[in-house]
Design an enzyme around this catalytic site. Structure first.
Site, PDB file in Angstrom:
ATOM      1  N   ASP A   1      38.225  38.994  30.647  1.00  0.00           N
ATOM      2  CA  ASP A   1      37.393  38.524  29.537  1.00  0.00           C
ATOM      3  C   ASP A   1      36.621  39.738  29.018  1.00  0.00           C
ATOM      4  O   ASP A   1      36.879  40.875  29.422  1.00  0.00           O
ATOM      5  CB  ASP A   1      36.497  37.352  29.966  1.00  0.00           C
ATOM      6  CG  ASP A   1      35.360  37.757  30.898  1.00  0.00           C
ATOM      7  OD1 ASP A   1      35.275  38.954  31.278  1.00  0.00           O
ATOM      8  OD2 ASP A   1      34.541  36.882  31.258  1.00  0.00           O
TER       9      ASP A   1
ATOM     10  N   CYS B   1      36.577  40.022  35.260  1.00  0.00           N
ATOM     11  CA  CYS B   1      35.530  39.400  34.449  1.00  0.00           C
ATOM     12  C   CYS B   1      34.218  40.029  34.885  1.00  0.00           C
ATOM     13  O   CYS B   1      34.232  41.114  35.482  1.00  0.00           O
ATOM     14  CB  CYS B   1      35.556  37.871  34.552  1.00  0.00           C
ATOM     15  SG  CYS B   1      35.068  37.168  36.140  1.00  0.00           S
TER      16      CYS B   1
ATOM     17  N   THR C   1      31.886  39.098  37.164  1.00  0.00           N
ATOM     18  CA  THR C   1      31.756  39.125  38.624  1.00  0.00           C
ATOM     19  C   THR C   1      33.100  39.161  39.341  1.00  0.00           C
ATOM     20  O   THR C   1      33.151  39.429  40.544  1.00  0.00           O
ATOM     21  CB  THR C   1      31.025  37.858  39.108  1.00  0.00           C
ATOM     22  OG1 THR C   1      31.781  36.723  38.647  1.00  0.00           O
ATOM     23  CG2 THR C   1      29.601  37.792  38.579  1.00  0.00           C
TER      24      THR C   1
ATOM     25  N   HIS D   1      46.964  39.909  55.262  1.00  0.00           N
ATOM     26  CA  HIS D   1      46.846  38.609  55.951  1.00  0.00           C
ATOM     27  C   HIS D   1      47.073  37.407  55.035  1.00  0.00           C
ATOM     28  O   HIS D   1      47.628  36.411  55.477  1.00  0.00           O
ATOM     29  CB  HIS D   1      45.454  38.470  56.589  1.00  0.00           C
ATOM     30  CG  HIS D   1      45.296  39.298  57.829  1.00  0.00           C
ATOM     31  ND1 HIS D   1      44.203  39.192  58.655  1.00  0.00           N
ATOM     32  CD2 HIS D   1      46.098  40.255  58.385  1.00  0.00           C
ATOM     33  CE1 HIS D   1      44.328  40.039  59.677  1.00  0.00           C
ATOM     34  NE2 HIS D   1      45.472  40.710  59.524  1.00  0.00           N
TER      35      HIS D   1
ATOM     36  N   HIS E   1      49.929  34.387  60.154  1.00  0.00           N
ATOM     37  CA  HIS E   1      49.452  34.499  58.769  1.00  0.00           C
ATOM     38  C   HIS E   1      50.344  33.689  57.833  1.00  0.00           C
ATOM     39  O   HIS E   1      49.846  33.027  56.908  1.00  0.00           O
ATOM     40  CB  HIS E   1      49.370  35.965  58.352  1.00  0.00           C
ATOM     41  CG  HIS E   1      48.379  36.728  59.169  1.00  0.00           C
ATOM     42  ND1 HIS E   1      47.066  36.341  59.287  1.00  0.00           N
ATOM     43  CD2 HIS E   1      48.519  37.838  59.932  1.00  0.00           C
ATOM     44  CE1 HIS E   1      46.431  37.174  60.089  1.00  0.00           C
ATOM     45  NE2 HIS E   1      47.291  38.092  60.501  1.00  0.00           N
TER      46      HIS E   1
HETATM   47  C1  RB5 Z   1      30.634  36.263  31.179  1.00  0.00           C
HETATM   48  O1  RB5 Z   1      29.340  36.489  30.747  1.00  0.00           O
HETATM   49  C2  RB5 Z   1      30.644  36.012  32.679  1.00  0.00           C
HETATM   50  O2  RB5 Z   1      30.048  34.799  32.969  1.00  0.00           O
HETATM   51  C3  RB5 Z   1      32.044  36.076  33.207  1.00  0.00           C
HETATM   52  O3  RB5 Z   1      32.612  37.294  32.892  1.00  0.00           O
HETATM   53  C4  RB5 Z   1      32.223  35.968  34.713  1.00  0.00           C
HETATM   54  O4  RB5 Z   1      31.366  36.839  35.378  1.00  0.00           O
HETATM   55  C5  RB5 Z   1      32.193  34.627  35.290  1.00  0.00           C
HETATM   56  O5  RB5 Z   1      32.454  34.440  36.491  1.00  0.00           O
END
Ligand code: RB5
Length: 147
Positions: free
Chosen positions: A7, A64, A66, A97, A133
């Site tokens: 994203d 993304c 996180t 694993h 595994h």
């Molecule tokens: C976008 O702002 C953010 O929420 C997205 O990139 C991600 O971190 C969500 O898990």
């Protein structure tokens, strides 16, 4: 062939990883997003995940903010085992694993240098193939059938 997707919050990190894959001569398909405008990660998770389960791509890399949201979305696709990692041990062990087929990274969590380290570990580590595994992975797959 490696499937890529992100994203807006993962775009910069994906771009850095693409340059690294180019330098290593590793082929990839980029399923977007391609611009910094706000984008919904599930859309790109699905595109890249479909490429992995179809066999068109052997593995995937998703990005993304996180790494968490895009991993949650990718894991909804049957046959995907997406791992969100920010440390080297996990990135290696999730191949060895868990036979993870997608690595998810956070553009707001890891530096480009760390991301490249994790990507190299993920791409270069094989599944161990050990019975215990394989059994545990089969149990994950069986969960998909039950729900
Ligand atoms: C976008 O702002 C953010 O929420 C997205 O990139 C991600 O971190 C969500 O898990």
């Amino acid at each position: 062939m490696i499937a890529l997707g992100c994203d807006h919050a993962g775009l910069e990190l994906k771009t850095a990883v693409m340059a690294h894959l180019d330098a290593r001569g590793i082929e990839y398909k980029d399923y977007g997003t391609y611009t910094p405008e706000s984008a919904d990660y599930a859309i790109y998770a699905e595109k890249a995940a479909r490429a992995v389960v179809s066999g068109e791509c052997a593995l995937g890399l998703l990005f993304c903010g996180t790494g968490v949201g895009i991993s949650m979305a990718a894991n909804k696709v049957r046959g995907i085992r997406a791992a969100c990692c920010s440390d080297a041990f996990s990135a290696e062990m999730t191949r060895r694993h868990n036979d993870a087929n997608i690595l998810c990274l956070g553009g707001r969590v890891v530096t480009p240098e760390k991301a490249i380290e994790l990507v190299d570990l993920f791409l270069d580590t094989p599944f161990s193939g050990e019975e215990r595994h394989a059994r545990r992975i089969a149990q994950i797959t069986a969960l998909e059938e039950r729900f």
